[in-house]
Design a protein around this motif. Structure first.
Motif, PDB file in Angstrom:
ATOM      1  N   PRO A  43       0.836  -1.212   0.000  1.00 48.75           N
ATOM      2  CA  PRO A  43       0.000   0.000   0.000  1.00 48.75           C
ATOM      3  C   PRO A  43       0.868   1.258   0.000  1.00 48.75           C
ATOM      4  O   PRO A  43       2.047   1.220   0.378  1.00 48.75           O
ATOM      5  CB  PRO A  43      -0.786  -0.113   1.310  1.00 48.75           C
ATOM      6  CG  PRO A  43      -0.803  -1.577   1.616  1.00 48.75           C
ATOM      7  CD  PRO A  43       0.534  -2.084   1.123  1.00 48.75           C
ATOM      8  N   ALA A  44       0.268   2.364  -0.389  1.00 44.21           N
ATOM      9  CA  ALA A  44       0.976   3.639  -0.460  1.00 44.21           C
ATOM     10  C   ALA A  44       1.520   4.020   0.916  1.00 44.21           C
ATOM     11  O   ALA A  44       0.990   3.611   1.948  1.00 44.21           O
ATOM     12  CB  ALA A  44       0.026   4.724  -0.965  1.00 44.21           C
ATOM     13  N   GLY A  45       2.564   4.822   0.922  1.00 45.42           N
ATOM     14  CA  GLY A  45       3.226   5.229   2.154  1.00 45.42           C
ATOM     15  C   GLY A  45       2.291   5.840   3.178  1.00 45.42           C
ATOM     16  O   GLY A  45       2.362   5.530   4.365  1.00 45.42           O
ATOM     17  N   GLU A  46       1.369   6.709   2.737  1.00 45.72           N
ATOM     18  CA  GLU A  46       0.459   7.343   3.688  1.00 45.72           C
ATOM     19  C   GLU A  46      -0.529   6.342   4.291  1.00 45.72           C
ATOM     20  O   GLU A  46      -0.916   6.460   5.449  1.00 45.72           O
ATOM     21  CB  GLU A  46      -0.281   8.537   3.075  1.00 45.72           C
ATOM     22  CG  GLU A  46      -1.138   8.231   1.864  1.00 45.72           C
ATOM     23  CD  GLU A  46      -0.413   8.311   0.526  1.00 45.72           C
ATOM     24  OE1 GLU A  46      -1.092   8.156  -0.500  1.00 45.72           O
ATOM     25  OE2 GLU A  46       0.817   8.512   0.493  1.00 45.72           O
ATOM     26  N   VAL A  47      -0.896   5.317   3.538  1.00 44.42           N
ATOM     27  CA  VAL A  47      -1.770   4.268   4.066  1.00 44.42           C
ATOM     28  C   VAL A  47      -1.021   3.456   5.119  1.00 44.42           C
ATOM     29  O   VAL A  47      -1.563   3.152   6.194  1.00 44.42           O
ATOM     30  CB  VAL A  47      -2.289   3.352   2.929  1.00 44.42           C
ATOM     31  CG1 VAL A  47      -3.047   2.154   3.478  1.00 44.42           C
ATOM     32  CG2 VAL A  47      -3.155   4.142   1.967  1.00 44.42           C
ATOM     33  N   MET A  48       0.223   3.131   4.851  1.00 43.59           N
ATOM     34  CA  MET A  48       1.022   2.380   5.810  1.00 43.59           C
ATOM     35  C   MET A  48       1.269   3.206   7.076  1.00 43.59           C
ATOM     36  O   MET A  48       1.299   2.665   8.177  1.00 43.59           O
ATOM     37  CB  MET A  48       2.347   1.946   5.176  1.00 43.59           C
ATOM     38  CG  MET A  48       2.149   0.955   4.031  1.00 43.59           C
ATOM     39  SD  MET A  48       1.286  -0.529   4.530  1.00 43.59           S
ATOM     40  CE  MET A  48       2.690  -1.557   4.906  1.00 43.59           C
ATOM     41  N   GLN A  49       1.422   4.520   6.923  1.00 47.54           N
ATOM     42  CA  GLN A  49       1.601   5.396   8.084  1.00 47.54           C
ATOM     43  C   GLN A  49       0.343   5.377   8.957  1.00 47.54           C
ATOM     44  O   GLN A  49       0.426   5.286  10.180  1.00 47.54           O
ATOM     45  CB  GLN A  49       1.920   6.822   7.638  1.00 47.54           C
ATOM     46  CG  GLN A  49       2.164   7.775   8.790  1.00 47.54           C
ATOM     47  CD  GLN A  49       3.345   7.361   9.652  1.00 47.54           C
ATOM     48  OE1 GLN A  49       4.371   6.937   9.144  1.00 47.54           O
ATOM     49  NE2 GLN A  49       3.198   7.474  10.961  1.00 47.54           N
ATOM     50  N   LYS A  50      -0.828   5.433   8.329  1.00 47.14           N
ATOM     51  CA  LYS A  50      -2.081   5.373   9.092  1.00 47.14           C
ATOM     52  C   LYS A  50      -2.226   4.029   9.801  1.00 47.14           C
ATOM     53  O   LYS A  50      -2.687   3.969  10.941  1.00 47.14           O
ATOM     54  CB  LYS A  50      -3.281   5.620   8.173  1.00 47.14           C
ATOM     55  CG  LYS A  50      -3.410   7.051   7.735  1.00 47.14           C
ATOM     56  CD  LYS A  50      -4.595   7.236   6.815  1.00 47.14           C
ATOM     57  CE  LYS A  50      -4.672   8.668   6.318  1.00 47.14           C
ATOM     58  NZ  LYS A  50      -5.792   8.866   5.393  1.00 47.14           N
ATOM     59  N   LEU A  51      -1.827   2.962   9.142  1.00 46.93           N
ATOM     60  CA  LEU A  51      -1.876   1.637   9.767  1.00 46.93           C
ATOM     61  C   LEU A  51      -0.951   1.588  10.981  1.00 46.93           C
ATOM     62  O   LEU A  51      -1.328   1.091  12.047  1.00 46.93           O
ATOM     63  CB  LEU A  51      -1.491   0.556   8.752  1.00 46.93           C
ATOM     64  CG  LEU A  51      -1.460  -0.880   9.270  1.00 46.93           C
ATOM     65  CD1 LEU A  51      -2.839  -1.314   9.775  1.00 46.93           C
ATOM     66  CD2 LEU A  51      -0.962  -1.812   8.181  1.00 46.93           C
ATOM     67  N   ALA A  52       0.252   2.131  10.834  1.00 51.96           N
ATOM     68  CA  ALA A  52       1.199   2.153  11.945  1.00 51.96           C
ATOM     69  C   ALA A  52       0.637   2.961  13.120  1.00 51.96           C
ATOM     70  O   ALA A  52       0.771   2.565  14.280  1.00 51.96           O
ATOM     71  CB  ALA A  52       2.541   2.731  11.490  1.00 51.96           C
ATOM     72  N   GLU A  53      -0.017   4.077  12.823  1.00 54.05           N
ATOM     73  CA  GLU A  53      -0.628   4.892  13.877  1.00 54.05           C
ATOM     74  C   GLU A  53      -1.737   4.128  14.585  1.00 54.05           C
ATOM     75  O   GLU A  53      -1.876   4.222  15.808  1.00 54.05           O
ATOM     76  CB  GLU A  53      -1.146   6.202  13.293  1.00 54.05           C
ATOM     77  CG  GLU A  53      -0.026   7.152  12.886  1.00 54.05           C
ATOM     78  CD  GLU A  53      -0.502   8.325  12.047  1.00 54.05           C
ATOM     79  OE1 GLU A  53      -1.731   8.567  11.954  1.00 54.05           O
ATOM     80  OE2 GLU A  53       0.364   9.013  11.477  1.00 54.05           O
ATOM     81  N   GLN A  54      -2.524   3.370  13.832  1.00 56.16           N
ATOM     82  CA  GLN A  54      -3.568   2.554  14.453  1.00 56.16           C
ATOM     83  C   GLN A  54      -2.951   1.528  15.395  1.00 56.16           C
ATOM     84  O   GLN A  54      -3.393   1.382  16.530  1.00 56.16           O
ATOM     85  CB  GLN A  54      -4.396   1.834  13.389  1.00 56.16           C
ATOM     86  CG  GLN A  54      -5.279   2.746  12.583  1.00 56.16           C
ATOM     87  CD  GLN A  54      -6.721   2.620  12.968  1.00 56.16           C
ATOM     88  OE1 GLN A  54      -7.213   1.530  13.147  1.00 56.16           O
ATOM     89  NE2 GLN A  54      -7.388   3.747  13.094  1.00 56.16           N
ATOM     90  N   PHE A  55      -1.922   0.848  14.933  1.00 58.58           N
ATOM     91  CA  PHE A  55      -1.285  -0.154  15.777  1.00 58.58           C
ATOM     92  C   PHE A  55      -0.618   0.477  17.005  1.00 58.58           C
ATOM     93  O   PHE A  55      -0.564  -0.136  18.066  1.00 58.58           O
ATOM     94  CB  PHE A  55      -0.283  -0.994  14.985  1.00 58.58           C
ATOM     95  CG  PHE A  55      -0.929  -2.111  14.226  1.00 58.58           C
ATOM     96  CD1 PHE A  55      -1.595  -3.132  14.895  1.00 58.58           C
ATOM     97  CD2 PHE A  55      -0.888  -2.159  12.849  1.00 58.58           C
ATOM     98  CE1 PHE A  55      -2.203  -4.174  14.214  1.00 58.58           C
ATOM     99  CE2 PHE A  55      -1.492  -3.195  12.154  1.00 58.58           C
ATOM    100  CZ  PHE A  55      -2.154  -4.203  12.837  1.00 58.58           C
TER     101      PHE A  55
END
Length: 129
Positions: free
Chosen positions: A28-40
């Protein structure tokens, strides 16, 4: 695999070429992965995980959660605000108070899978060493 860097010292880079290509194409795009990391990151606090666990059993108000956790209502409200901003919990007004619940089934699935993984590790389940 033009974009993927080959680590120095990789003896057989072609051995994993197919997997690397799939990872590259499906990442996934970098910003999507950043949002996932923030969720975790939000799951990285035991109080928030306890709140999510309690809400998996059904809707609760702040005072119920504070009593369950042995914590102050303001501290619980702060954690709920973070969870709400991340769309992990939602609330409904009931009279003068708010009742909190998990935002959707995905939140419970994350908690359940994480717990299963931890319990598996404790009982000597899968070992990837």
């Amino acid at each position: 695999m033009e974009n993927a860097r080959k680590p120095a010292g990789c003896v057989h880079p072609e051995e994993h070429a197919h997997t690397l290509r799939l990872a590259e194409l499906d990442m996934p795009a970098g910003e999507v992965m950043q949002k996932l990391a923030e969720q975790f990151r939000l799951f990285g606090d035991a109080t928030r995980v306890k709140i999510l666990w309690a809400l998996s059993q059904g809707p609760l108000c702040v005072c119920d959660l504070a009593g369950l956790l042995g914590s102050g209502q303001s501290a619980v409200s702060h954690q709920l605000r973070l969870l709400r901003q991340a769309r992990l919990v939602k609330y409904e007004k009931q009279g003068k108070s708010s009742v909190y619940m998990l935002d959707d089934e995905h939140v419970w699935q994350i908690i359940r899978l994480g717990l299963s993984h931890v319990q598996e590790q404790e009982t000597g389940g899968h070992n990837h060493e």
